[in-house]
Design an enzyme around this catalytic site. Sequence first.
Site, PDB file in Angstrom:
ATOM      1  N   HIS A 116       6.116   1.493  12.105  1.00 36.19           N
ATOM      2  CA  HIS A 116       5.386   1.985  12.980  1.00 36.19           C
ATOM      3  C   HIS A 116       5.649   1.267  14.215  1.00 36.19           C
ATOM      4  O   HIS A 116       5.484   0.092  14.006  1.00 36.19           O
ATOM      5  CB  HIS A 116       3.838   2.485  12.739  1.00 36.19           C
ATOM      6  N   GLY A 150       0.751  -1.196  -0.097  1.00 33.31           N
ATOM      7  CA  GLY A 150      -0.002  -0.081   0.011  1.00 33.31           C
ATOM      8  C   GLY A 150       0.908   1.227   0.029  1.00 33.31           C
ATOM      9  O   GLY A 150       1.872   1.485  -0.522  1.00 33.31           O
ATOM     10  N   ALA A 151       0.582   2.241   0.826  1.00 34.22           N
ATOM     11  CA  ALA A 151       1.004   3.418   0.879  1.00 34.22           C
ATOM     12  C   ALA A 151       2.636   3.457   0.967  1.00 34.22           C
ATOM     13  O   ALA A 151       3.636   3.655  -0.032  1.00 34.22           O
ATOM     14  CB  ALA A 151       0.591   4.496   1.742  1.00 34.22           C
ATOM     15  N   GLU A 159      -4.140  -2.155  12.249  1.00 33.03           N
ATOM     16  CA  GLU A 159      -5.177  -2.906  12.702  1.00 33.03           C
ATOM     17  C   GLU A 159      -5.407  -4.527  12.479  1.00 33.03           C
ATOM     18  O   GLU A 159      -5.886  -5.197  13.318  1.00 33.03           O
ATOM     19  CB  GLU A 159      -6.466  -2.097  12.660  1.00 33.03           C
TER      20      GLU A 159
HETATM   21  N1  LIG Z   1       0.653   5.702   5.191  1.00 31.47           N
HETATM   22  C1  LIG Z   1       1.994   6.081   5.268  1.00 31.47           C
HETATM   23  O1  LIG Z   1       2.567   6.837   4.527  1.00 31.47           O
HETATM   24  C2  LIG Z   1       2.629   5.605   6.656  1.00 31.47           C
HETATM   25  C3  LIG Z   1       2.295   4.424   7.369  1.00 31.47           C
HETATM   26  N2  LIG Z   1       3.229   3.967   7.964  1.00 31.47           N
HETATM   27  C4  LIG Z   1       3.148   2.649   8.381  1.00 31.47           C
HETATM   28  O2  LIG Z   1       3.206   1.637   7.563  1.00 31.47           O
HETATM   29  C5  LIG Z   1       2.482   0.545   7.913  1.00 31.47           C
HETATM   30  C6  LIG Z   1       1.577   0.385   6.590  1.00 31.47           C
HETATM   31  O3  LIG Z   1       0.639   1.236   6.328  1.00 31.47           O
HETATM   32  P1  LIG Z   1       0.113   1.956   5.034  1.00 31.47           P
HETATM   33  O4  LIG Z   1       1.105   1.497   4.007  1.00 31.47           O
HETATM   34  O5  LIG Z   1      -0.505   3.157   5.207  1.00 31.47           O
HETATM   35  O6  LIG Z   1      -1.142   0.872   4.720  1.00 31.47           O
HETATM   36  P2  LIG Z   1      -2.103   0.650   3.489  1.00 31.47           P
HETATM   37  O7  LIG Z   1      -3.534   0.692   4.307  1.00 31.47           O
HETATM   38  O8  LIG Z   1      -1.515   1.729   2.443  1.00 31.47           O
HETATM   39  O9  LIG Z   1      -1.916  -0.675   2.635  1.00 31.47           O
HETATM   40  C7  LIG Z   1      -2.007  -1.626   3.341  1.00 31.47           C
HETATM   41  C8  LIG Z   1      -1.436  -3.062   2.388  1.00 31.47           C
HETATM   42  O10 LIG Z   1      -1.755  -4.140   3.301  1.00 31.47           O
HETATM   43  C9  LIG Z   1      -2.547  -5.090   2.759  1.00 31.47           C
HETATM   44  N3  LIG Z   1      -3.372  -5.754   3.454  1.00 31.47           N
HETATM   45  C10 LIG Z   1      -4.630  -5.457   4.029  1.00 31.47           C
HETATM   46  N4  LIG Z   1      -5.120  -6.325   4.761  1.00 31.47           N
HETATM   47  C11 LIG Z   1      -4.395  -7.298   4.588  1.00 31.47           C
HETATM   48  C12 LIG Z   1      -4.406  -8.692   4.939  1.00 31.47           C
HETATM   49  N5  LIG Z   1      -5.534  -9.225   5.794  1.00 31.47           N
HETATM   50  N6  LIG Z   1      -3.656  -9.740   4.732  1.00 31.47           N
HETATM   51  C13 LIG Z   1      -2.516  -9.339   3.686  1.00 31.47           C
HETATM   52  N7  LIG Z   1      -2.589  -8.008   3.238  1.00 31.47           N
HETATM   53  C14 LIG Z   1      -3.214  -7.066   3.618  1.00 31.47           C
HETATM   54  C15 LIG Z   1      -3.418  -3.974   1.688  1.00 31.47           C
HETATM   55  O11 LIG Z   1      -3.664  -4.892   0.493  1.00 31.47           O
HETATM   56  P3  LIG Z   1      -5.147  -4.850  -0.307  1.00 31.47           P
HETATM   57  O12 LIG Z   1      -5.136  -3.884  -1.444  1.00 31.47           O
HETATM   58  O13 LIG Z   1      -5.629  -6.356  -0.660  1.00 31.47           O
HETATM   59  O14 LIG Z   1      -6.144  -4.273   0.701  1.00 31.47           O
HETATM   60  C16 LIG Z   1      -2.391  -3.046   1.295  1.00 31.47           C
HETATM   61  O15 LIG Z   1      -1.380  -3.500   0.059  1.00 31.47           O
HETATM   62  C17 LIG Z   1       1.438   0.717   9.192  1.00 31.47           C
HETATM   63  O16 LIG Z   1       2.504   0.356  10.241  1.00 31.47           O
HETATM   64  C18 LIG Z   1       1.478   2.320   9.165  1.00 31.47           C
HETATM   65  O17 LIG Z   1       1.440   2.788  10.593  1.00 31.47           O
HETATM   66  C19 LIG Z   1       4.362   4.534   8.506  1.00 31.47           C
HETATM   67  C20 LIG Z   1       4.450   5.936   8.033  1.00 31.47           C
HETATM   68  C21 LIG Z   1       3.959   6.598   7.096  1.00 31.47           C
END
Ligand SMILES: NC(=O)C1=CN([C@@H]2O[C@H](COP(=O)(O)OP(=O)(O)OC[C@H]3O[C@@H](n4cnc5c(N)ncnc54)[C@H](OP(=O)(O)O)[C@@H]3O)[C@@H](O)[C@H]2O)C=CC1
Length: 336
Positions: A108, A27-28, A84
Amino acid sequence: MSVEMLYEKDVTTNYLKGKKVAFIGYGAQGHAQANNLRDSGVDVIIGVRPGKSFDKAKKDGFEVYPVAEAAKKADWVQMLTPDEVMSDVYKKEVADNLEPGNVLGFSHGFNVYYKEIVAPENVDVVMMAPKGPGNLCRRTYMEGSGVPALYATYQDASGHAEDFAKEFAKANGAARVGLLKTTFKEETDEDLFGEQNVLMGGVTALIETGFEVLTEAGYSPELAFFEVDHEMKLICDLIYEGGFAKMYNDCSNTSEYGSYTRGPRVINAESKEAMKRNLKEIQDGTFAKEFMDEYRGGFKKLYKYRKEMENSELQKVGDELRAKMPFVAQADKYSD
Ligand SMILES: NC(=O)C1=CN([C@@H]2O[C@H](COP(=O)(O)OP(=O)(O)OC[C@H]3O[C@@H](n4cnc5c(N)ncnc54)[C@H](OP(=O)(O)O)[C@@H]3O)[C@@H](O)[C@H]2O)C=CC1
Ligand SMILES: CC[C@](O)(C(C)=O)C(=O)O
């Protein structure tokens, strides 16, 4: 207490060489870090469930596997699912696939600090936390720069966990702009505090309240949007470039005097007490429990708040005006 910033020249070890890194989540942060590390020469695979991220990672040319298979193949498992769901994913698909000498990485501290994830003692537990959104991490990397990052070690089975964390941050481009050492507790406390009270919670409350005051006083939504929403980035850019000194230098004396004399009426001692209460609820785990209970209860409040935000007059008037204005989004050709 000043803390030493590290840069590329300060990261001289090479323990990451030859290691296979599995990004769990694309993701992000996952898409940004996976692409940045691949471009830095690291052996990267992706572990994610079937769906849009799986398809996007395949399209981006990665080997993509179910989470458990990716974790089994990897020397380093970087956990980048939403906070979560992370502990469920870890317990069901990662824990049994870790081997002695592996590295378990985070961006994080939430799940480790609040003990939602407890790793086996024979693996390193480290963190590389970019201090900015994923799309910016990718764009700045591609432009030869990066986003500063915090690094931390929670468990050092190998004897060089901290070097691993610094090397990972360097491969993500962060050492081009600065690395800061922290702990899982400190990063979790400050990150949650910042996003709740300043960067997101504080700023959105200020913008929403300013918009309400102006429109309730009879000013048009368009004028209110331009004053308290659209111009926020332009002012924040000045603060980003040179602090309050640069911002006030580039703005009028009228605005500067009004800011000094009227601003403290808005953000005052009462506001500070509210921030201190919010920090205490982060430190004692009250927020973390409430957030995980909210998730396990189906995110009913989160979805309600999100719907109210999406349907707000501010969002709608902003969407209409943004559609008519050219602007450069933070996401771009390097991001989705
Ligand atoms: N957003 C940010 O820029 C920042 C985030 N963080 C940290 O980075 C970490 C990731 O956050 P972030 O990148 O924002 O997350 P996102 O919500 O952007 O991405 C989540 C990813 O996890 C996948 N996913 C969700 N549920 C599951 C599951 N049950 N099994 C396998 N894969 C799954 C999603 O796939 P799908 O497409 O299938 O939903 C997606 O690829 C967190 O710990 C956050 O606190 C830290 C600094 C900055
Ligand atoms: C400010 C929000 C953030 O902490 C971030 C982009 O760093 C997040 O968790 O998304």
